[in-house]
Write an enzyme that holds these catalytic residues in place. Structure first.
Site, short mmCIF file in Angstrom:
data_model
loop_
_atom_site.label_atom_id
_atom_site.label_comp_id
_atom_site.label_asym_id
_atom_site.label_seq_id
_atom_site.Cartn_x
_atom_site.Cartn_y
_atom_site.Cartn_z
N ARG A 125 -13.48 49.59 21.12
CA ARG A 125 -14.56 48.60 21.26
C ARG A 125 -15.74 48.85 20.32
NH1 ARG A 125 -13.42 48.98 26.91
NH2 ARG A 125 -12.05 47.26 27.46
N LYS A 147 -20.21 41.23 7.84
CA LYS A 147 -19.05 40.33 8.03
C LYS A 147 -17.79 41.14 7.79
CE LYS A 147 -20.71 35.69 6.97
NZ LYS A 147 -20.63 34.56 6.04
N GLU A 189 -21.55 36.87 -8.37
CA GLU A 189 -22.33 36.93 -7.13
C GLU A 189 -23.78 37.36 -7.41
OE1 GLU A 189 -21.34 36.04 -4.09
OE2 GLU A 189 -19.15 36.15 -4.07
N LYS A 231 -29.92 39.88 -0.17
CA LYS A 231 -28.94 39.69 0.91
C LYS A 231 -29.50 40.22 2.22
CE LYS A 231 -24.43 39.58 2.56
NZ LYS A 231 -23.02 39.52 2.34
N GLU A 241 -25.18 33.67 10.80
CA GLU A 241 -25.02 32.42 10.05
C GLU A 241 -25.18 31.15 10.90
OE1 GLU A 241 -22.27 32.73 6.77
OE2 GLU A 241 -21.88 30.59 6.89
N ARG A 245 -28.28 31.94 6.43
CA ARG A 245 -27.25 32.79 5.80
C ARG A 245 -26.28 31.96 4.97
NH1 ARG A 245 -24.38 38.32 7.98
NH2 ARG A 245 -23.03 38.58 6.17
N ASN A 249 -23.69 31.12 0.46
CA ASN A 249 -22.46 30.43 0.05
C ASN A 249 -22.69 29.46 -1.10
OD1 ASN A 249 -20.84 31.67 2.01
ND2 ASN A 249 -21.75 30.34 3.55
N HIS A 252 -19.81 28.33 -3.17
CA HIS A 252 -18.57 28.75 -2.50
C HIS A 252 -17.71 27.58 -2.01
CE1 HIS A 252 -20.29 32.71 -2.76
NE2 HIS A 252 -19.27 33.25 -2.15
N HIS A 256 -13.98 27.86 -2.99
CA HIS A 256 -12.86 28.00 -2.06
C HIS A 256 -11.77 26.97 -2.38
CE1 HIS A 256 -15.66 30.17 0.98
NE2 HIS A 256 -15.10 31.00 0.13
N HIS A 270 -12.30 35.62 -7.22
CA HIS A 270 -13.30 35.02 -6.34
C HIS A 270 -14.66 34.86 -7.03
CE1 HIS A 270 -15.51 33.93 -2.78
NE2 HIS A 270 -16.35 34.93 -3.00
N1 GLY Z 1 -20.69 36.65 1.69
C1 GLY Z 1 -21.51 35.79 2.43
C2 GLY Z 1 -22.15 36.44 3.61
O1 GLY Z 1 -22.08 37.63 3.75
O2 GLY Z 1 -22.72 35.75 4.41
#
Ligand code: GLY
Length: 376
Positions: A125, A147, A189, A231, A241, A245, A249, A252, A256, A270
Site C-alpha cells: 500500500r 504521476k 519538453e 513544474k 490535475e 496542471r 500538456n 500534447h 498524442h 514523444h
Molecule cells: N507530464 C505532465 C504532468 O506531469 O502533468
C-alpha cells in the site's frame, strides 16, 4: 572541487521532497539517499541500456556509504510499461523483502520512472521511492510531480496512481550519454515550459539552447533547474490535475494523435511530438486571433535552429488525413464530457486551458499542414 548541487523543493504538505540537480550526482547518491533509510539496504530497478552504463556507478556510490543494494534489470523500451513487467517488479520487490519503510530506486528514463513509481505506490500500500532520471525528458518532466503508471491495450498511461517520490536526483552529467536525438526530444519538453509560462526562459533558450545541446554543463543545469521549478510550481497548485496542471500538456493533444498515427514507433519520439504539437498549438492560437502571428514563427524558428522536428512535414512515412488525426485527438484521456480540451496561448509564456476550440479551425490547420507536407 566538488560540483555544486542545486535544489528545487517540492513542498507538498505531508509529502514534501527535493529535486537535486547537478553534474556527477550519481557518485554522491549514497550520501543523498542515506538520510531517507531506516536500514542500509535498497532495491534498484533499471533497464538493460541504462544498467549497462550507470548501475555499477550507483551501486558503488551506495556501497561507499555502507548501503547494500539488489538490482532488477528490465528490457528497455515502452513495452516494459505494462502489466507483465509491473507484476514482475512487484513480485521481485516482495522476493527481496522490501518493507514499508524501505526505499526503491528507479534508475532510468520515463518508462522506468513511471513503472517503478507505480510498483512503489501499490507495494504494501505504498513504499517510498527515489527517482534517478537518466534522460532529459525524465529529468525535466516525468520524474517530478508523482504521476506513475503503465500502458494497457486501451492506451497509454491509463492505469496508475499519483505517488510522489521521496527524492529526485537529476545528474546532468549523465545527459552526455544520450544520443543527440534523445537529448533534443527531451529538449522539446524544456521549450514547452518557456512557451507555457515563462517568456524570459524561452528567450534564454533562444540564446543558450544550442550551447546546452552541445554539452555546456552550466546551460544544461540552468535548463533543467528552470524546467523543474516551473513544474514544481504547477504541481503545487494542482497536484491531481483538476485545473492548472493541464498546462503541462501544451502540445500534447496534437502529440498524442501523432504518436498514435505513427504507431508509437521511432518515427516520432514523444518529445519530438511535443515540439511539433507546441508549434501547432501556437499556429492555432494565432489563427484564432489569440496571439500575434509572429509567435508561431518564433516558436518554429527556435525549433529549426535546434535541428528539431517542427512541422508535420518533418515526420517520415505516411500520416492519416486531418479527420483521422482529429479522431485520434478525441481519444486523448484529457477529453472531459466528450469535449476536447486544448492548451492555447495568448503569447509566448501565456498558455491557458480551454474547451472552446472550434473543431473546423483544428481541421483546417491539420489540412493545411498536411498539404504543405504533401508539397514538401
Ligand atoms: N507530464 C505532465 C504532468 O506531469 O502533468
Amino acid at each position: 572541487m566538488v560540483a555544486e548541487i542545486e535544489t528545487v523543493p517540492v513542498p507538498l504538505p505531508g509529502r514534501a521532497y527535493d529535486v537535486r540537480i547537478g553534474d556527477g550526482l550519481i557518485a554522491r547518491a549514497g550520501q543523498q539517499i542515506a538520510p531517507l533509510l531506516h536500514r542500509p539496504r535498497v532495491a534498484i530497478v533499471s533497464d538493460e541500456n541504462v544498467a549497462a552504463l550507470h548501475l555499477q556507478a550507483l551501486q558503488s556510490a551506495l556501497a561507499d556509504e555502507g548501503i547494500g543494494s539488489a538490482a532488477l534489470t528490465l528490457p528497455a523500451g515502452e513495452a516494459t510499461k505494462s502489466w507483465p513487467h509491473l507484476t514482475r517488479t512487484v513480485e521481485w520487490l516482495l522476493d527481496e523483502r522490501i518493507e514499508r519503510r524501505d526505499v526503491v530506486i528507479a534508475l532510468g528514463g520515463g518508462v522506468i520512472g513511471d513503472l517503478v513509481g507505480f510498483a512503489a505506490a501499490i507495494l504494501r500500500r505504498g513504499v517510498r521511492f527515489v527517482q534517478l532520471p537518466t534522460s532529459l525528458l525524465a529529468q525535466v518532466d516525468s520524474s517530478v510531480g508523482g504521476k506513475t503508471g503503465i500502458n494497457t491495450g486501451h492506451g497509454k498511461n491509463l492505469v496508475g496512481a499519483f505517488h510522489q517520490p521521496a527524492l529526485v536526483l537529476a545528474d546532468t552529467g549523465i545527459l552526455s550519454t544520450l544520443t543527440p536525438r534523445d537529448f533534443l526530444a527531451g529538449y522539446g519538453e524544456v521549450v514547452k515550459y518557456g512557451l507555457l509560462g515563462d517568456a524570459a526562459f524561452f528567450e534564454w533558450l533562444e540564446l543558450n539552447g544550442a550551447a546546452a545541446a552541445a554539452g555546456d554543463m552550466g546551460a544544461r543545469i540552468h535548463a533543467v533547474r528552470r524546467s523543474v521549478e516551473m513544474k514544481a510550481e504547477i504541481v503545487l497548485r494542482d497536484e491531481t490535475e483538476q485545473g492548472d496542471r493541464a498546462l503541462l500538456n501544451l502540445g500534447h493533444t496534437f502529440c498524442h494523435a501523432l504518436e498514435a498515427a505513427t504507431g508509437y514507433s521511432d518515427r516520432l519520439l514523444h518529445g519530438e511530438g511535443v515540439a511539433v504539437g507546441c508549434a501547432l498549438a501556437f499556429e492555432l492560437s494565432s489563427r484564432l486571433g489569440l496571439c500575434a502571428q509572429e509567435d508561431p514563427s518564433r516558436v518554429r524558428a527556435h525549433l529549426r535552429q535546434m535541428g528539431m522536428k517542427t512541422d508535420l512535414a518533418d515526420i517520415p512515412g505516411e500520416l492519416p488525413g486531418a479527420e483521422a488525426l482529429l479522431d485520434l485527438m478525441g481519444q486523448d484521456k484529457k477529453v472531459v464530457d466528450g469535449q476536447l480540451r486544448f492548451i492555447l496561448a495568448r503569447g509566448i509564456g501565456r498558455a491557458f486551458v480551454t474547451a472552446e476550440v472550434p473543431q473546423d479551425a483544428v481541421t483546417r490547420l491539420l489540412q493545411d499542414s498536411l498539404s504543405e507536407r504533401a508539397r514538401g
